[in-house]
Write a protein that holds these residues in place. Structure first.
Motif, PDB file in Angstrom:
ATOM      1  N   GLY A   1       0.840  -1.191   0.000  1.00 64.89           N
ATOM      2  CA  GLY A   1       0.000   0.000   0.000  1.00 64.89           C
ATOM      3  C   GLY A   1       0.871   1.235   0.000  1.00 64.89           C
ATOM      4  N   ALA A   2       0.244   2.395   0.111  1.00 63.74           N
ATOM      5  CA  ALA A   2       0.968   3.653   0.050  1.00 63.74           C
ATOM      6  C   ALA A   2       1.962   3.766   1.193  1.00 63.74           C
ATOM      7  N   SER A   3       1.557   3.330   2.394  1.00 61.78           N
ATOM      8  CA  SER A   3       2.510   3.299   3.496  1.00 61.78           C
ATOM      9  C   SER A   3       3.041   1.892   3.681  1.00 61.78           C
ATOM     10  N   GLY A   4       2.505   0.996   2.865  1.00 56.29           N
ATOM     11  CA  GLY A   4       3.144  -0.249   2.567  1.00 56.29           C
ATOM     12  C   GLY A   4       3.062  -1.370   3.546  1.00 56.29           C
TER      13      GLY A   4
ATOM     14  N   ALA B   1      -3.887  -2.005  -0.424  1.00 56.19           N
ATOM     15  CA  ALA B   1      -3.536  -1.790  -1.819  1.00 56.19           C
ATOM     16  C   ALA B   1      -4.794  -1.540  -2.647  1.00 56.19           C
ATOM     17  N   LYS B   2      -4.622  -0.939  -3.790  1.00 55.44           N
ATOM     18  CA  LYS B   2      -5.724  -0.755  -4.731  1.00 55.44           C
ATOM     19  C   LYS B   2      -6.144  -2.104  -5.289  1.00 55.44           C
ATOM     20  N   ASP B   3      -7.443  -2.348  -5.344  1.00 55.04           N
ATOM     21  CA  ASP B   3      -8.003  -3.569  -5.909  1.00 55.04           C
ATOM     22  C   ASP B   3      -8.773  -3.178  -7.162  1.00 55.04           C
TER      23      ASP B   3
ATOM     24  N   ASN C   1     -12.757  -2.525  -7.941  1.00 56.56           N
ATOM     25  CA  ASN C   1     -12.861  -1.069  -7.975  1.00 56.56           C
ATOM     26  C   ASN C   1     -12.774  -0.465  -6.573  1.00 56.56           C
ATOM     27  N   ILE C   2     -11.823  -0.958  -5.803  1.00 58.64           N
ATOM     28  CA  ILE C   2     -11.606  -0.475  -4.440  1.00 58.64           C
ATOM     29  C   ILE C   2     -10.303   0.309  -4.408  1.00 58.64           C
ATOM     30  N   PRO C   3     -10.340   1.585  -4.056  1.00 58.94           N
ATOM     31  CA  PRO C   3      -9.112   2.383  -4.039  1.00 58.94           C
ATOM     32  C   PRO C   3      -8.194   1.982  -2.884  1.00 58.94           C
ATOM     33  N   ALA C   4      -6.948   2.330  -3.015  1.00 53.84           N
ATOM     34  CA  ALA C   4      -5.997   2.100  -1.926  1.00 53.84           C
ATOM     35  C   ALA C   4      -6.359   2.974  -0.730  1.00 53.84           C
ATOM     36  N   LYS C   5      -6.001   2.514   0.444  1.00 59.08           N
ATOM     37  CA  LYS C   5      -6.220   3.295   1.669  1.00 59.08           C
ATOM     38  C   LYS C   5      -4.871   3.558   2.332  1.00 59.08           C
ATOM     39  N   ASP C   6      -4.725   4.757   2.854  1.00 54.95           N
ATOM     40  CA  ASP C   6      -3.553   5.109   3.648  1.00 54.95           C
ATOM     41  C   ASP C   6      -4.037   6.065   4.731  1.00 54.95           C
TER      42      ASP C   6
ATOM     43  N   TYR D   1      -6.485  -5.825   4.343  1.00 56.06           N
ATOM     44  CA  TYR D   1      -7.850  -5.585   3.875  1.00 56.06           C
ATOM     45  C   TYR D   1      -8.589  -4.503   4.650  1.00 56.06           C
ATOM     46  N   GLY D   2      -7.873  -3.730   5.442  1.00 49.81           N
ATOM     47  CA  GLY D   2      -8.495  -2.611   6.141  1.00 49.81           C
ATOM     48  C   GLY D   2      -9.272  -2.989   7.379  1.00 49.81           C
TER      49      GLY D   2
END
Length: 302
Positions: free
Chosen positions: A25-28, A115-117, A121-126, A181-182
């Motif tokens: 992901g963005a912060s990985g 991560a983006k899925d 159609n699920i955006p990445a989360k950070d 998966y948040g």
């Protein structure tokens, strides 16, 4: 079907569509070199000095409730003014993500990174999720980890469809997110229960068990929490993959064990006691071992 079962089913269904075995992901998530690591133990106690791997690191401001991003590149914490900050592991590059309006008590930030899925159609989360108490009422808040002096929003808490679909919106504290998966868990200081929040294909959640100070395992298959037993605070773990079995990891406690934290590999728990910090095997096969006399909130840097 429980929220946990649905989350795991969704994970299996989309796994093939997610790019990269580590689901960065963005912060990985951690890199391949560190994903199986035990991690570096850190302890924050409200002073400027954070104990990182046994060494004091001066962050320049008081640090409370420190939590590491999944790749270990950033620390999130509440500073001495009650603001939500992020900084590099050496305390440099500090950014005020959200400025406390001055009438609230903010606590226990946690990173929600996915991560983006593209298939779903699920955006990445950070994001950073934390608890905010105002006028004696505590709610969970969320804000982008990239914000600068941003404004947090109230975190949505929808229940599973059915008769128990309404979840408490106030009294929620101690959020903790983990995995790819948040998913997050939190406690409610009114009901005395621990809850899980699924935030992948759709947001929903449910009550799990009685307890407080929950932490979700890195693989999202277990939750550790605190429960009062026979006059002391015990650390217990619930296994979602084996019939939601609950095991007391400190059955012979003669002191209070609180604020459990998982190691990145999911094998070890670090726990606070009145006289210091201890570790114990997450599978319940060993006894608490004191690792330092330092007292504070433990976290692992991946």
């Amino acid at each position: 079907m429980t929220t946990r079962t649905r989350t795991m089913a969704a994970a299996i269904a989309v796994a093939a569509a997610v790019t990269g075995s580590a689901l960065l992901g963005a912060s990985g998530a951690a890199s391949a070199a560190t994903s199986a690591s035990h991690g570096t133990l850190t302890i924050s106690n409200g002073t400027k000095d954070v104990l990182i791997g046994g060494h004091k690191v001066n962050f320049g401001v008081p640090v409370r409730d420190l939590a590491w991003s999944p790749n270990g590149a950033k620390a999130a914490f509440i500073d001495g003014s009650g603001n939500l900050d992020i900084a590099n592991p050496d305390g440099s590059g500090r950014v005020v993500v959200a400025k406390n309006p001055g009438s609230q008590n903010w606590s226990h930030p946690t990173w929600q990174v996915t991560a983006k899925d593209t298939q779903n159609n699920i955006p990445a989360k950070d994001n950073l999720i934390f608890a905010a108490r105002a006028n004696g009422v505590s709610r969970l808040k969320v804000i982008s980890a990239k914000a600068v002096h941003g404004t947090p929003k109230t975190l949505s808490l929808y229940g599973e469809p059915g008769p128990d679909s309404t979840l408490p919106q106030t009294g929620n504290v101690w959020p903790n997110a983990a995995g790819h998966y948040g998913t997050s868990v939190y406690a409610n200081d009114h009901t005395g229960d621990v809850y899980i929040r699924d935030d992948y294909l759709r947001q929903q959640g449910s009550k799990l068990t009685k307890g407080s100070q929950p932490a979700l395992s890195p693989n999202e298959e277990e939750i550790v929490f605190v429960r009062s037993v026979a006059g002391h605070d015990h650390v217990l773990v619930e296994d979602f993959m084996h019939g939601n079995h609950i095991k007391d990891l400190t059955p012979h406690a003669t002191t209070d064990y609180t604020e459990p934290a998982w190691s990145p590999d999911g094998r070890t728990l670090t726990v606070r006691t009145p006289s210091g910090t201890v570790t114990l095997p997450a599978d319940g096969t060993g006894h608490p071992t004191k690792v330092t006399s330092a007292v504070g909130l433990a976290a692992y840097r991946p």
